[in-house]
Design a protein around this motif. Structure first.
Motif, PDB file in Angstrom:
ATOM      1  N   ILE A   3       0.746  -1.105  -0.046  1.00  0.00           N
ATOM      2  CA  ILE A   3      -0.107  -0.083  -0.015  1.00  0.00           C
ATOM      3  C   ILE A   3       0.879   1.052  -0.243  1.00  0.00           C
ATOM      4  O   ILE A   3       1.848   1.496   0.964  1.00  0.00           O
ATOM      5  CB  ILE A   3      -0.970  -0.011   1.301  1.00  0.00           C
ATOM      6  CG1 ILE A   3      -1.831  -1.337   1.179  1.00  0.00           C
ATOM      7  CG2 ILE A   3      -1.819   1.235   1.398  1.00  0.00           C
ATOM      8  CD1 ILE A   3      -2.402  -1.877   2.421  1.00  0.00           C
ATOM      9  N   ASN A  29       4.602   0.798   9.984  1.00  0.00           N
ATOM     10  CA  ASN A  29       3.481   0.034  10.087  1.00  0.00           C
ATOM     11  C   ASN A  29       3.432  -0.868  11.355  1.00  0.00           C
ATOM     12  O   ASN A  29       4.326  -1.730  11.441  1.00  0.00           O
ATOM     13  CB  ASN A  29       3.229  -0.837   8.784  1.00  0.00           C
ATOM     14  CG  ASN A  29       2.224  -1.906   8.872  1.00  0.00           C
ATOM     15  OD1 ASN A  29       1.526  -2.258   9.834  1.00  0.00           O
ATOM     16  ND2 ASN A  29       2.082  -2.485   7.550  1.00  0.00           N
ATOM     17  N   LEU A  94      -7.697   1.397   3.715  1.00  0.00           N
ATOM     18  CA  LEU A  94      -6.444   0.731   3.892  1.00  0.00           C
ATOM     19  C   LEU A  94      -5.200   1.520   4.283  1.00  0.00           C
ATOM     20  O   LEU A  94      -4.270   1.262   5.056  1.00  0.00           O
ATOM     21  CB  LEU A  94      -5.957   0.419   2.504  1.00  0.00           C
ATOM     22  CG  LEU A  94      -6.771  -0.959   1.861  1.00  0.00           C
ATOM     23  CD1 LEU A  94      -6.614  -1.021   0.264  1.00  0.00           C
ATOM     24  CD2 LEU A  94      -6.341  -2.171   2.496  1.00  0.00           C
ATOM     25  N   LEU A  97      -5.327   1.493   7.912  1.00  0.00           N
ATOM     26  CA  LEU A  97      -5.029   0.124   8.424  1.00  0.00           C
ATOM     27  C   LEU A  97      -3.366   0.046   8.513  1.00  0.00           C
ATOM     28  O   LEU A  97      -2.922  -0.440   9.663  1.00  0.00           O
ATOM     29  CB  LEU A  97      -5.600  -0.836   7.421  1.00  0.00           C
ATOM     30  CG  LEU A  97      -5.045  -2.496   7.573  1.00  0.00           C
ATOM     31  CD1 LEU A  97      -6.015  -3.204   6.949  1.00  0.00           C
ATOM     32  CD2 LEU A  97      -3.750  -2.502   6.928  1.00  0.00           C
ATOM     33  N   VAL A  98      -2.937   0.474   7.340  1.00  0.00           N
ATOM     34  CA  VAL A  98      -1.233   0.365   7.663  1.00  0.00           C
ATOM     35  C   VAL A  98      -0.756   1.414   8.741  1.00  0.00           C
ATOM     36  O   VAL A  98       0.315   1.056   9.275  1.00  0.00           O
ATOM     37  CB  VAL A  98      -0.808   0.919   6.117  1.00  0.00           C
ATOM     38  CG1 VAL A  98       0.874   1.054   6.249  1.00  0.00           C
ATOM     39  CG2 VAL A  98      -1.251  -0.023   4.907  1.00  0.00           C
ATOM     40  N   LEU A 104      -9.245  -4.478   8.755  1.00  0.00           N
ATOM     41  CA  LEU A 104      -9.942  -3.705   7.567  1.00  0.00           C
ATOM     42  C   LEU A 104     -11.328  -3.759   8.094  1.00  0.00           C
ATOM     43  O   LEU A 104     -11.850  -2.340   7.693  1.00  0.00           O
ATOM     44  CB  LEU A 104      -9.544  -4.589   6.176  1.00  0.00           C
ATOM     45  CG  LEU A 104     -10.071  -3.962   5.102  1.00  0.00           C
ATOM     46  CD1 LEU A 104      -9.521  -2.271   4.958  1.00  0.00           C
ATOM     47  CD2 LEU A 104      -9.898  -4.640   3.813  1.00  0.00           C
ATOM     48  N   ASP A 325      -2.296 -10.502  10.754  1.00  0.00           N
ATOM     49  CA  ASP A 325      -1.999  -9.044   9.924  1.00  0.00           C
ATOM     50  C   ASP A 325      -3.532  -8.379   9.551  1.00  0.00           C
ATOM     51  O   ASP A 325      -4.249  -9.229   9.026  1.00  0.00           O
ATOM     52  CB  ASP A 325      -1.237  -9.503   8.530  1.00  0.00           C
ATOM     53  CG  ASP A 325      -0.886  -8.195   7.718  1.00  0.00           C
ATOM     54  OD1 ASP A 325      -1.995  -7.370   7.522  1.00  0.00           O
ATOM     55  OD2 ASP A 325       0.320  -7.877   7.441  1.00  0.00           O
ATOM     56  N   LEU A 327      -4.678  -7.053   7.379  1.00  0.00           N
ATOM     57  CA  LEU A 327      -5.165  -7.292   5.800  1.00  0.00           C
ATOM     58  C   LEU A 327      -5.747  -8.511   5.830  1.00  0.00           C
ATOM     59  O   LEU A 327      -6.360  -8.721   4.836  1.00  0.00           O
ATOM     60  CB  LEU A 327      -3.981  -6.839   4.989  1.00  0.00           C
ATOM     61  CG  LEU A 327      -3.655  -5.515   4.552  1.00  0.00           C
ATOM     62  CD1 LEU A 327      -2.228  -5.617   3.766  1.00  0.00           C
ATOM     63  CD2 LEU A 327      -4.542  -5.026   3.671  1.00  0.00           C
ATOM     64  N   GLU A 328      -5.526  -9.547   6.471  1.00  0.00           N
ATOM     65  CA  GLU A 328      -5.951 -10.739   6.156  1.00  0.00           C
ATOM     66  C   GLU A 328      -7.568 -10.958   6.400  1.00  0.00           C
ATOM     67  O   GLU A 328      -8.143 -10.327   7.478  1.00  0.00           O
ATOM     68  CB  GLU A 328      -5.330 -11.777   7.244  1.00  0.00           C
ATOM     69  CG  GLU A 328      -4.100 -12.308   6.586  1.00  0.00           C
ATOM     70  CD  GLU A 328      -3.480 -13.470   7.578  1.00  0.00           C
ATOM     71  OE1 GLU A 328      -4.192 -14.264   8.115  1.00  0.00           O
ATOM     72  OE2 GLU A 328      -2.381 -13.707   7.836  1.00  0.00           O
TER      73      GLU A 328
END
Ligand code: NDP
Length: 513
Positions: A3, A29, A94, A97-98, A104, A325, A327-328
């Motif tokens: 990202i 991050n 996103l 999130l980072v 998410l 993580d 993102l999962e």
């Protein structure tokens, strides 16, 4: 998925502007511990320029200024911001999130919350026009009085890292709706989406200087902003310790403040509650956002007759939380915001252990995750009311538990805290819920749930959890100053003093004497 974080400058007077000292702060991050970009590090010189821009936008000599626009005019910009946030929702979610390590599912729902907050205050801005000059009934015929609701002025908005864009929206939307101009100073740990909001303001052509966004350290950018003599009000969300500093700075120039501070909120579970629902609300309200919620109900007060069974349920629900993580797919517990905060939470857990408490579940770094500031959901029992873990805000996924036998005891345990932000009651007995609602010392009481919060309701704390209320009409009012106008409408003289005599009358009366 890589990202890309846009590289941004400060947003001042409608333009990107490099910091005077050209300093930047790395973005880490929290889930990977990698540096993924950087943000500008403003200092007092930049704050000076931003305050000046906000001041000029608030009232331009002879020109059209934000303060004198109609609510309907301002509402158009708020709606445009809301719809651009929704257009960019997946990208913003996103980025947040980072920046924060939040799953998410949370950051996406936060973006919905941001848009709905701007839309809500657009409605209130429009309604404000009709509320101007509201007549006040007074007991004399010779006068009429009415009230003007005027914007307070230039506002310093200082926000934390747990809901970066949402906490900013809770302040920016009502401040701009009221006709104030503002300087936002987000947390240096999570400024990325706030800088994207600056880009959105450019896109929707908000007039220059109405909203300025200045990123940087609390000590270097926040402190000079809070003490600036040309700032008319401070709206602050953050820890109680920093809130005290902000209040002290504001006192020097008698600035109004609103403070949304920390908490150590209780959830009371009675024996007649639906225990499955109660278990889900209990873990949701303490482990969502990794427990980094000011109103997290992190003190569980459970009836002794169900405590053992309830703890088994809590462990079952906790085991089912996917820690990964962010993102999962299915992730429900991401990483703690920073190394410093991770260490702080771990210290709370080890101090609890050293003080004699039992770590019933969790308490460590999840074994399957090598990198990242992850902490398991943690349940602590055998807690006494004098322990640090019972008294201090952890701001991490840590629940501590005590039992009670009578309603009176539950209330006493719940209220035995310096804080007063939220409280939750789980019981099927609605009369009991009503009794507790009155007895609990908190700005919000949740019944058979914990944490839901709507734009239309009031948000804020009692005791050391803060001063004032955000959201709802109260949120708008906190950026408005009341001016009463009183008009003498009689043709009769006021008659308090004898009128001065004319020179002829004066001469006549002197002769008579
Ligand atoms: P902090 O108090 O550390 O920081 C809040 C903001 O203040 C940040 O932008 C920070 O900048 C800035 N700041 C730090 N020092 C100063 C200073 N001397 N003068 C002016 N500004 C300063 O809080 P956190 O960011 O750690 O957030 C967590 C806290 O926020 C928790 O206590 C939580 O309970 C509370 N909170 C309360 C909410 C509520 O509604 N009541 C909602 C959300 C959080 P920087 O980060 O760059 O140092």
């Amino acid at each position: 998925m890589a990202i890309q974080i846009p590289s941004r400058q400060l947003f001042i007077d409608g333009e990107w502007r490099e910091t005077v000292l050209k300093k930047r702060i790395p973005i880490i991050n929290p889930a990977t511990e990698e540096i993924v970009g950087d943000i500008p590090a403003a200092t007092a010189e930049d704050v000076e320029i931003a305050v000046d821009a906000a001041r000029r936008a608030f009232s331009r000599n002879g020109g059209k200024d934000w303060a004198s626009t109609s609510g309907a005019f301002r509402a158009k910009f708020l709606r445009a911001i809301a719809s651009t946030v929704l257009e960019r929702k997946s990208e913003l979610a996103l980025l947040e999130l980072v920046d924060t390590g939040k799953p998410l599912v949370e950051t996406a729902s936060d973006m919905d919350g941001v848009a709905s907050c701007f839309n809500y205050y657009a409605e209130l801005a429009e309604a404000l026009d009709a509320k101007q000059k509201a007549p006040i009934s007074i007991p004399v015929q010779s006068f009429k009085s009415y009230v003007l609701k005027e914007p307070i002025g230039v506002i310093a908005l200082i926000t934390p890292w747990n809901y970066p864009l949402l906490m900013a929206a809770w302040k920016i939307a009502p401040a701009l709706a009221a006709g104030c101009t503002a300087i936002l100073k987000p947390s240096e740990l999570a400024s990325v989406t706030c800088l994207e909001l600056a880009e959105i303001c450019r896109q929707v052509d908000i007039p220059p200087g109405v909203l300025n966004i200045v990123t940087g350290l609390g000590s270097e950018a926040g402190a000079p902003l809070a003490s600036h003599p040309h700032v008319d009000k401070i709206a602050f969300t953050g820890s109680t310790a920093t809130g005290i500093k902000v209040m002290t700075a504001a006192a020097q120039t008698v600035k109004p403040i609103s403070l949304e501070l920390g908490g150590k909120s209780p959830i009371i579970v009675f024996e007649d509650g639906d225990l499955n629902n109660a278990a889900e609300w209990t873990i949701y309200s303490c482990f969502k956002t990794n427990g980094q919620i000011c109103s997290a109900t992190s003190r569980l007060i459970v009836h002794e007759s169900i405590a053992a069974d309830f703890l088994v349920k809590l462990i079952d629900w906790s085991k089912n939380i996917k820690i990964s993580d962010p993102l999962e797919d299915g992730c429900r517990l991401g990483a703690i915001i920073s190394k410093g905060q991770y260490e702080k939470v771990m210290n709370f857990i080890s101090t609890a252990k050293n003080e004699g408490a039992t770590i019933l579940y969790g308490g460590g770094h999840p074994q399957h995750l090598r990198k990242g500031f992850f902490i398991e959901p943690t349940i602590i029992t055998d807690v006494s009311t004098s322990m640090q873990i019972w008294r201090e805000e952890v701001f991490g996924p840590v629940l501590c538990v005590k039992t009670f036998s009578t309603e009176h005891e539950a209330i006493a345990l719940a209220n035995d805290t310096d804080y007063g932000l939220g409280a939750a009651v789980i019981s099927k007995d609605l009369e009991r819920c009503e009794r507790l609602t009155k007895a609990l010392q908190a700005g919000t009481v949740w019944i058979n749930c914990s944490q839901p919060c709507f734009d239309q309701t009031a948000w804020g704390g009692n005791k050391r959890s803060g001063i004032g209320r955000e959201l709802g009409e109260w949120g708008l009012d906190s950026y408005l100053s009341i001016k009463q106008v009183t008009h003498y409408i009689s043709n009769e003289p006021w008659g308090w003093y004898s009128p001065p005599q004319s020179s002829e009358e004066l001469e006549r009366s002197q002769k008579q004497n």
